[in-house]
Design a protein around this motif. Structure first.
Motif, PDB file in Angstrom:
ATOM      1  N   ALA A  17      -2.673   0.976  -3.849  1.00 23.07           N
ATOM      2  CA  ALA A  17      -2.117  -0.364  -3.652  1.00 23.07           C
ATOM      3  C   ALA A  17      -1.446  -0.788  -4.956  1.00 23.07           C
ATOM      4  CB  ALA A  17      -3.210  -1.362  -3.266  1.00 23.07           C
ATOM      5  N   TRP A  18      -0.309  -1.473  -4.814  1.00 23.28           N
ATOM      6  CA  TRP A  18       0.490  -1.854  -5.976  1.00 23.28           C
ATOM      7  C   TRP A  18       0.935  -3.297  -5.854  1.00 23.28           C
ATOM      8  CZ3 TRP A  18       0.519   1.670  -9.725  1.00 23.28           C
ATOM      9  CH2 TRP A  18       0.191   2.976  -9.366  1.00 23.28           C
ATOM     10  N   LEU A  19       0.980  -3.979  -6.984  1.00 28.98           N
ATOM     11  CA  LEU A  19       1.528  -5.329  -7.071  1.00 28.98           C
ATOM     12  C   LEU A  19       2.875  -5.210  -7.754  1.00 28.98           C
ATOM     13  CD1 LEU A  19       1.042  -8.372  -6.662  1.00 28.98           C
ATOM     14  CD2 LEU A  19       0.150  -8.410  -9.009  1.00 28.98           C
ATOM     15  N   GLN A  27       5.432  -3.412 -12.120  1.00 34.80           N
ATOM     16  CA  GLN A  27       4.585  -2.768 -11.117  1.00 34.80           C
ATOM     17  C   GLN A  27       3.236  -2.471 -11.763  1.00 34.80           C
ATOM     18  OE1 GLN A  27       6.405   0.717  -9.420  1.00 34.80           O
ATOM     19  NE2 GLN A  27       4.513   1.498  -8.560  1.00 34.80           N
ATOM     20  N   GLN A  28       2.161  -2.813 -11.047  1.00 32.67           N
ATOM     21  CA  GLN A  28       0.835  -2.483 -11.551  1.00 32.67           C
ATOM     22  C   GLN A  28      -0.099  -2.143 -10.401  1.00 32.67           C
ATOM     23  OE1 GLN A  28       0.300  -6.602 -13.112  1.00 32.67           O
ATOM     24  NE2 GLN A  28      -1.828  -6.217 -12.599  1.00 32.67           N
ATOM     25  N   ARG A  29      -1.121  -1.366 -10.718  1.00 33.97           N
ATOM     26  CA  ARG A  29      -2.088  -0.959  -9.705  1.00 33.97           C
ATOM     27  C   ARG A  29      -2.876  -2.190  -9.244  1.00 33.97           C
ATOM     28  NH1 ARG A  29      -3.409   3.833  -8.225  1.00 33.97           N
ATOM     29  NH2 ARG A  29      -2.602   4.879 -10.073  1.00 33.97           N
ATOM     30  N   ALA A  30      -3.109  -2.258  -7.934  1.00 30.03           N
ATOM     31  CA  ALA A  30      -3.877  -3.363  -7.353  1.00 30.03           C
ATOM     32  C   ALA A  30      -5.006  -2.819  -6.485  1.00 30.03           C
ATOM     33  CB  ALA A  30      -2.951  -4.270  -6.535  1.00 30.03           C
ATOM     34  N   LEU A  39       9.027  -0.132  -0.530  1.00 29.35           N
ATOM     35  CA  LEU A  39       8.328  -1.093   0.315  1.00 29.35           C
ATOM     36  C   LEU A  39       8.432  -2.520  -0.216  1.00 29.35           C
ATOM     37  CD1 LEU A  39       5.095   1.034   0.869  1.00 29.35           C
ATOM     38  CD2 LEU A  39       6.915   0.613   2.539  1.00 29.35           C
ATOM     39  N   ALA A  40       8.329  -2.679  -1.534  1.00 29.31           N
ATOM     40  CA  ALA A  40       8.230  -4.018  -2.125  1.00 29.31           C
ATOM     41  C   ALA A  40       9.572  -4.656  -2.466  1.00 29.31           C
ATOM     42  CB  ALA A  40       7.369  -3.955  -3.380  1.00 29.31           C
ATOM     43  N   ASP A  54       0.849  -1.179   0.000  1.00 23.99           N
ATOM     44  CA  ASP A  54       0.000   0.000   0.000  1.00 23.99           C
ATOM     45  C   ASP A  54       0.888   1.234   0.000  1.00 23.99           C
ATOM     46  OD1 ASP A  54      -2.401  -1.452   0.144  1.00 23.99           O
ATOM     47  OD2 ASP A  54      -2.201  -1.644   2.313  1.00 23.99           O
ATOM     48  N   GLY A  55       0.430   2.288  -0.665  1.00 24.07           N
ATOM     49  CA  GLY A  55       1.184   3.535  -0.683  1.00 24.07           C
ATOM     50  C   GLY A  55       1.168   4.162  -2.052  1.00 24.07           C
ATOM     51  N   ALA A  56       1.916   5.228  -2.191  1.00 25.98           N
ATOM     52  CA  ALA A  56       2.023   5.944  -3.462  1.00 25.98           C
ATOM     53  C   ALA A  56       2.894   5.167  -4.445  1.00 25.98           C
ATOM     54  CB  ALA A  56       2.614   7.332  -3.216  1.00 25.98           C
ATOM     55  N   PHE A  57       2.741   5.492  -5.720  1.00 29.06           N
ATOM     56  CA  PHE A  57       3.519   4.853  -6.785  1.00 29.06           C
ATOM     57  C   PHE A  57       5.016   4.880  -6.472  1.00 29.06           C
ATOM     58  CE2 PHE A  57       5.971   5.120 -10.713  1.00 29.06           C
ATOM     59  CZ  PHE A  57       5.416   4.123 -11.507  1.00 29.06           C
TER      60      PHE A  57
END
Length: 196
Positions: A101-103, A94-97, A67-68, A58-61
């Motif tokens: 939230a990002w995957l 990286q893609q929006r989830a 984080l990941a 979770d967080g900004a782009f």
């Protein structure tokens, strides 16, 4: 500073750009795909199945990397059931989830079937196989900021619509180079799963 030391510093300063250029020009090994056609502003590719290590944050782009990637890098560096390094390929994706939230995904080496990859020790890291799929790809260089990614994604979605293709997933931001590679030498892509 003695003259002979100054010569070495000058030589090192002259060689550094050459080394960075060579590193940027080395084409990173990536997933297997066939280019089916070139459209107006994109390539249509057929990808073979791809195995990825992934984590959601979770967080900004811009914060998603911080984080990941430590989680994913820990996995490939040995935080797994075998305790050994796991080879990976480019790109990092990286893609929006969801809202904020990002995957994030790292592509695993193609030689390893999913069952042969060691299990992550971190429960926030998962392994999965992306099936064979049709993907529209738009290549760009430059930085890794959200505004540039959004602009490229919008241009790709417009081109895909004009070509009569239907998106079947979220746009994916794919990065092929290390962070130290200058922006003008980077290979970035927006990947969009589509169907005819």
């Amino acid at each position: 500073m003695p003259l002979f030391k100054l010569k070495y510093w000058i030589l090192a300063g002259m060689l550094l750009p050459v080394v960075l250029l060579l590193l940027a020009l080395v084409r990173p090994d990536g997933p297997d795909y066939a280019v089916l056609e070139r459209g107006d502003g994109f390539e249509l590719r057929a990808y073979d199945p791809v195995r990825v290590a992934e984590t959601a944050v979770d967080g900004a782009f811009a914060d998603a990397d911080d984080l990941a990637y430590p989680r994913l890098l820990d996995y490939i560096r040995g935080a797994n059931s075998s305790g050994r390094k796991v080879p990976m390929l480019a790109p990092a994706m990286q893609q929006r989830a969801g809202d904020d939230a990002w995957l994030m995904q790292l592509v695993m080496a193609k030689e390893y079937p999913l069952a042969m990859l060691p299990r992550p020790t971190n429960p926030q890291v998962d392994l999965r196989e992306l099936p064979q799929r049709l993907v529209a790809a738009r290549r760009s260089g430059g930085g890794w900021d959200e505004a540039a990614w959004q602009q490229e994604a919008e241009q790709l979605m417009d081109a895909v619509a004009r070509a009569g293709l239907e998106p079947v997933g979220e746009p994916v931001f794919a990065r092929y180079n290390a962070p130290f590679v200058p922006g003008f030498l980077r290979r970035n892509e927006v990947l969009l799963p589509v169907e005819r």
